[in-house]
Design a protein around this motif. Sequence first.
Motif, mmCIF file in Angstrom:
data_model
loop_
_atom_site.group_PDB
_atom_site.id
_atom_site.type_symbol
_atom_site.label_atom_id
_atom_site.label_comp_id
_atom_site.label_asym_id
_atom_site.label_seq_id
_atom_site.Cartn_x
_atom_site.Cartn_y
_atom_site.Cartn_z
ATOM 1 N N VAL A 163 0.835 -1.200 0.000
ATOM 2 C CA VAL A 163 0.000 0.000 0.000
ATOM 3 C C VAL A 163 0.868 1.248 0.000
ATOM 4 O O VAL A 163 0.605 2.222 -0.704
ATOM 5 C CB VAL A 163 -0.932 -0.001 1.235
ATOM 6 C CG1 VAL A 163 -1.785 1.256 1.268
ATOM 7 C CG2 VAL A 163 -1.801 -1.258 1.245
ATOM 8 N N LYS A 164 1.932 1.238 0.811
ATOM 9 C CA LYS A 164 2.832 2.393 0.898
ATOM 10 C C LYS A 164 4.252 1.888 1.068
ATOM 11 O O LYS A 164 4.525 1.111 1.985
ATOM 12 C CB LYS A 164 2.445 3.258 2.100
ATOM 13 C CG LYS A 164 3.353 4.444 2.361
ATOM 14 C CD LYS A 164 3.008 5.614 1.477
ATOM 15 C CE LYS A 164 4.024 6.732 1.580
ATOM 16 N NZ LYS A 164 3.643 7.902 0.780
ATOM 17 N N GLY B 163 9.144 6.337 2.038
ATOM 18 C CA GLY B 163 8.773 7.743 2.035
ATOM 19 C C GLY B 163 7.895 8.201 3.180
ATOM 20 O O GLY B 163 7.494 9.355 3.220
ATOM 21 N N ASP B 164 7.556 7.326 4.103
ATOM 22 C CA ASP B 164 6.801 7.765 5.284
ATOM 23 C C ASP B 164 7.517 7.212 6.511
ATOM 24 O O ASP B 164 8.629 6.696 6.413
ATOM 25 C CB ASP B 164 5.337 7.293 5.195
ATOM 26 C CG ASP B 164 4.381 8.318 5.803
ATOM 27 O OD1 ASP B 164 4.492 8.572 7.014
ATOM 28 O OD2 ASP B 164 3.538 8.853 5.066
ATOM 29 N N ALA C 178 6.248 1.602 6.311
ATOM 30 C CA ALA C 178 5.556 1.093 5.129
ATOM 31 C C ALA C 178 4.238 0.464 5.556
ATOM 32 O O ALA C 178 4.063 0.081 6.715
ATOM 33 C CB ALA C 178 6.422 0.058 4.428
ATOM 34 N N VAL C 179 3.302 0.356 4.609
ATOM 35 C CA VAL C 179 1.998 -0.231 4.900
ATOM 36 C C VAL C 179 1.728 -1.357 3.908
ATOM 37 O O VAL C 179 1.922 -1.204 2.700
ATOM 38 C CB VAL C 179 0.873 0.826 4.812
ATOM 39 C CG1 VAL C 179 -0.481 0.202 5.089
ATOM 40 C CG2 VAL C 179 1.142 1.969 5.782
ATOM 41 N N ILE C 180 1.295 -2.498 4.440
ATOM 42 C CA ILE C 180 1.005 -3.678 3.630
ATOM 43 C C ILE C 180 -0.412 -4.136 3.953
ATOM 44 O O ILE C 180 -0.786 -4.176 5.122
ATOM 45 C CB ILE C 180 1.975 -4.819 3.996
ATOM 46 C CG1 ILE C 180 3.419 -4.411 3.729
ATOM 47 C CG2 ILE C 180 1.632 -6.099 3.250
ATOM 48 C CD1 ILE C 180 4.416 -5.368 4.332
#
Lengths: 348, 348
Positions: A36-37, A40-41, A44-46
């Motif tokens: 998902v991300k 850069g943040d 990370a998002v999964i």
Amino acid sequence: MLEDKNQEKTSLAKLGEFGLINHLTKHFKMHHSSTVKGVGDDAAVISSSNKEIIITTDLLVEGVHFDLSYMPLKHLGYKAVMVNLSDVYAMNATAEQITVSIAVSNRFPLEAIEELYAGIQLACDTYKVDLIGGDTTSSTKGMLISITAIGSAKKEDIVYRNGAKPTDLIVVSGDLGGAYLGLQVLEREKQVFQVNPQSQPDLDNYTYIIERQLKPEARKDIPILLKELEVKPTSMIDISDGLSSEIMHICTQSKTGCKIYEDKLPLDPQVIATSEEFNMDSTMIALSGGEDYELLFTVSIDDYDKIKGNPNLSVIGHITEENEGMNLVTRANQEIELKAQGWNSLQE
Amino acid sequence: MLEDKNQEKTSLAKLGEFGLINHLTKHFKMHHSSTVKGVGDDAAVISSSNKEIIITTDLLVEGVHFDLSYMPLKHLGYKAVMVNLSDVYAMNATAEQITVSIAVSNRFPLEAIEELYAGIQLACDTYKVDLIGGDTTSSTKGMLISITAIGSAKKEDIVYRNGAKPTDLIVVSGDLGGAYLGLQVLEREKQVFQVNPQSQPDLDNYTYIIERQLKPEARKDIPILLKELEVKPTSMIDISDGLSSEIMHICTQSKTGCKIYEDKLPLDPQVIATSEEFNMDSTMIALSGGEDYELLFTVSIDDYDKIKGNPNLSVIGHITEENEGMNLVTRANQEIELKAQGWNSLQE
């Protein structure tokens, strides 16, 4: 060779940490909708779509796990990813994401780090995994790579180390001992080079085993093959420290013994020839060499017909009751107790 | 102090890698039912129960990120976990698992690594996170810690850096600058000690800022508080490199500008007093100090009534249009452009 003496090379400090991460990761493509991300943040998002998440991590240290005098940086990046993916496949799972953290001393210019990331990117593209994060920092000495791999599997498909049962067959993918012998050849050439820098090494007889050492491939294909064959292993592990050490992990966790047959060990002809050249016992190398990144697993004897004759798989023995011990049956039909002589990085 | 000269200390090589991992992790308790399999297989297994998975990783290098001459190993272990959990909370998520990889030179005896893991365990128990894996290896020099933290959140609760909108309020938890000033005090004492090892430091006036440096706490409570207040931030980041650098990340990713008001910056009295003692500008320290591990976030102006007067939160400015730039409004009502003077580990 890697010293930052060339004024045209770009120093890492000039780019800064955020600049470096952006620079290194901007060409990476994402392969999974579950990512998902990525970079850069803060994190990370999964998305997990109701599967179990598999997590594994490995740390590679210059001077302990790799020697840059014969390991090209691109190969190092590739291999560092393989080492981690291999652990995911050993759970009978699919690898989907990695994070990569590196610490590098200022002797490495940007171009060296780019080479490393070129290898990481090649691994990501070939194995369809997404680079989703990491950390980049300086070290006071040398290079260090820490990778975490993330995968997924249906709960019922996951294979642990502890499910082996007496009479189960012991199976290994590919062949054994090549990576260790490749390392011996490279170490010998390094010494020759130090004595005589003009020497031209002739490595034609060692191409396979050197590739096993410098560019190993994780066995992504084996969980897929097993699914096609409708075989679910009862236990599985990847061979990073050597067959002997790995089968002992399976037996200890499964509370069983085992018999491994010397004449069943899969050896490439180059492994046999080079063992002789180095005056080493090829059986010992197959048992203790390590870094082959093949998969070692056990299957019910009822599945024998499904796997027999498959060119990717060798049946090398069977599981026994715990009180029978863990043994190698030699060509002379003698039983010798297995010893974990796997490579122990803390003893270096 | 940490040299392995004492014959009663246990060398790491004696224990071996598997022995060491077992020894260090056997007393860790698991807190989450989502932790299906922790240490002891090729990889860890987590069940996700349909939430998004949050992953973040950080690398801490001796001589770059920490100095063991004044950082006790137990504190180092604790802080290394905090640094990672802070990134998970900054996504408005719950932290649930960590993996810990360490590389240590043979100057560290087992007892030193146990101290490090005692701090990691304290952090795990206090913050209710499960240690599920990692790697332990030797290094040729010094100590290095690589931690990956895993968390979860409902998709609709996740807060990224890129959602800030003009007129949104900029909010920070806790107070700023203490960790940086604590480091200055510790560095000064180290120098005094090197000149006169008999000197007895009197640190009574610096207890708060030294604790901010040596034992920071990640703001697990803030996402919980925000949920109770029914406030979902429009963007969020944790303050590891300094307020200035972090608000610039939010503005750059959100394509906005901002105004930060100097007189709104939350400063502890010890920060003000120590800044004066060191002849440093406390505003500059609050903006650029770093390592505070507070959360910086933006909320819709409609949520102002829900957060105003909360002792955990300070409104320090607001988001503007991108073309207005990123500025500090001084006490004299002058606007100065913000600069990212955050701590850049690659420039060390």
